[in-house]
Each structure stands twice: as C-alpha cells, then as structure tokens.
Design a protein around this motif. Structure first.
Motif, PDB file in Angstrom:
ATOM      1  N   UNK A 247       0.798  -1.046  -0.068  1.00  0.00           N
ATOM      2  CA  UNK A 247      -0.107   0.041   0.060  1.00  0.00           C
ATOM      3  C   UNK A 247       0.735   1.319   0.069  1.00  0.00           C
ATOM      4  N   UNK A 248       2.069   1.223   0.287  1.00  0.00           N
ATOM      5  CA  UNK A 248       3.079   2.193   0.187  1.00  0.00           C
ATOM      6  C   UNK A 248       3.134   2.938   1.693  1.00  0.00           C
ATOM      7  N   UNK A 249       3.389   4.136   1.544  1.00  0.00           N
ATOM      8  CA  UNK A 249       3.553   4.721   3.009  1.00  0.00           C
ATOM      9  C   UNK A 249       2.110   6.045   3.144  1.00  0.00           C
ATOM     10  N   UNK A 250       2.142   6.508   4.255  1.00  0.00           N
ATOM     11  CA  UNK A 250       1.279   7.631   4.438  1.00  0.00           C
ATOM     12  C   UNK A 250       1.576   8.824   3.726  1.00  0.00           C
ATOM     13  N   UNK A 251       2.825   9.178   3.386  1.00  0.00           N
ATOM     14  CA  UNK A 251       3.209  10.102   2.656  1.00  0.00           C
ATOM     15  C   UNK A 251       3.662  11.449   3.559  1.00  0.00           C
ATOM     16  N   UNK A 252       3.497  11.442   4.967  1.00  0.00           N
ATOM     17  CA  UNK A 252       4.047  12.701   5.805  1.00  0.00           C
ATOM     18  C   UNK A 252       5.386  12.046   6.207  1.00  0.00           C
ATOM     19  N   UNK A 253       5.837  10.725   6.131  1.00  0.00           N
ATOM     20  CA  UNK A 253       7.214  10.551   6.571  1.00  0.00           C
ATOM     21  C   UNK A 253       8.403  11.193   6.077  1.00  0.00           C
ATOM     22  N   UNK A 254       9.521  11.470   7.263  1.00  0.00           N
ATOM     23  CA  UNK A 254      10.549  12.081   6.762  1.00  0.00           C
ATOM     24  C   UNK A 254      11.677  11.070   5.994  1.00  0.00           C
ATOM     25  N   UNK A 255      11.790   9.790   6.737  1.00  0.00           N
ATOM     26  CA  UNK A 255      12.663   9.022   6.428  1.00  0.00           C
ATOM     27  C   UNK A 255      12.149   7.450   6.102  1.00  0.00           C
ATOM     28  N   UNK A 256      12.639   6.777   5.322  1.00  0.00           N
ATOM     29  CA  UNK A 256      12.704   5.247   5.169  1.00  0.00           C
ATOM     30  C   UNK A 256      13.655   4.521   5.511  1.00  0.00           C
ATOM     31  N   UNK A 257      13.472   3.467   6.009  1.00  0.00           N
ATOM     32  CA  UNK A 257      14.626   2.295   6.511  1.00  0.00           C
ATOM     33  C   UNK A 257      14.319   1.161   5.889  1.00  0.00           C
TER      34      UNK A 257
END
Length: 190
Positions: free
Chosen positions: A122-132
């Motif tokens: 589904x991806x991410x919310x969109x308000x994240x600053x970092x991915x790990x």
C-alpha cells in the motif's frame, strides 16, 4: 513536530525495494523520533537483545519486537510518580498498566500510539521524513559469530510523498546510506 518514518524488515536490502507479496516483508510506521541516530540506536539495542536471548526469528518477529521495545521506551514517562495524577498510570506491575480502569483518565498515551503495522504493497502515508530497510539474515544455531544486519537509510524526504504514488516510495527512494548496522551507527552517531 514529529519525525515520522517507515521501517521495512526483510531478509536482504534488495527485498526491501520491492512490493513482491511473496517476499517476507514486515513494515512498521513510527510516528515520532524517526531520525537516523535514534532509529539506528534502537535497532542496535534490538539486535543485541535478540541475539543475547537467541530470539532472532526473521523479519516479521523483528518488526513486532521493534514495536514492543520502542513502546517500552515511552512507558516510564507514564509511571513517573512526580508526574501530575491525570497524566500518569499508578502501576505496580505490568498487568496494572493493561488495566483500562487505571488508564481511562489518559488521552492517547504515547505507549499505545505512535506505531502501525503497514501493508508493504500500500505504500506509505506520505508524511514520513525517512525510510529504512532493515535486512536480517537467517541465523544458524552453529554460528559462532552472529551475522551482520544490513540497513539502508533514505535521504530526508528523498522519495515519493503526499499525493504522489507512495506505493513506489521504497523503490524510488534515494538512499544516503547502505551497509551494516554497525557502520550506520558510526555514520549517524550523535
């Protein structure tokens, strides 16, 4: 302001860049304290704990254990006897903390919020600053030296966000670091 992030727990770094439903992927949303130094420190603590207790079981277990460990770090705030009565839990045991009657006066306590188990497709919310990406290789009982965990740390906001196609965020991310967890800690240490 919170620093949000998503962590993908996988077997190899390449597995973290796919939305292949057959790959063993567990994805965790963290609402705050998502800066590399803090996340990497918690991952190091988790690795040490799991290895010391021979509890390494793979990506899904590590993701759940990461959430548990991270939640434990905020719990002492609510057990502090010097904190105002309407902002603490009167607890003598872990069971007391789970008793709703002891917590009904709290509004959205941090140790119950701030994490989510996500659908990697589904991806991410969109308000994240970092991915790990956290790659946990298989452990063998006869290994003398435990294997190194590998991590990838994205550039801050270096991936599709908000109204873009966030389901490709891990595929399209720009990674500022890829290597062992130990090297990452050295690179991002306080």
């Amino acid at each position: 302001m919170s620093t949000r992030c998503q962590l993908r727990f996988v077997r190899t770094l390449d597995d973290g860049r796919t939305t292949d439903p057959t790959a063993p992927v567990a994805q965790v949303y963290t609402h705050s304290d998502g800066y590399p130094a803090g996340i990497l420190r918690r991952l190091h603590q988790l690795k040490q704990l799991l290895e010391a207790t021979t509890s390494v079981r793979g990506p899904g277990y590590a993701a759940a254990q990461y959430v548990f460990l991270d939640m434990l770090t905020t719990l002492p705030l609510y057990l502090d006897p010097t904190r105002e009565a309407d902002r603490r839990v009167d607890a003598q045991s872990p069971a007391d903390v789970c008793d709703p009657a002891r917590m009904q006066h709290l509004s959205q306590p941090l140790f119950l919020l701030g994490h989510g188990i996500e659908d990697p497709q589904a991806g991410i919310h969109g308000d994240e600053e970092y991915l790990y990406i956290v790659a946990i290789p298989p452990y063998e009982l006869e290994q003398v030296e435990p294997p190194a965990w590998q991590v990838a740390v994205s550039e801050a906001c270096g991936f599709p966000r908000w109204n873009e196609q966030t389901n490709d965020a891990f595929i399209e991310a720009t990674w500022q670091f890829e290597g062992s967890l130990a090297e990452a800690i050295d690179s991002f240490g306080d």
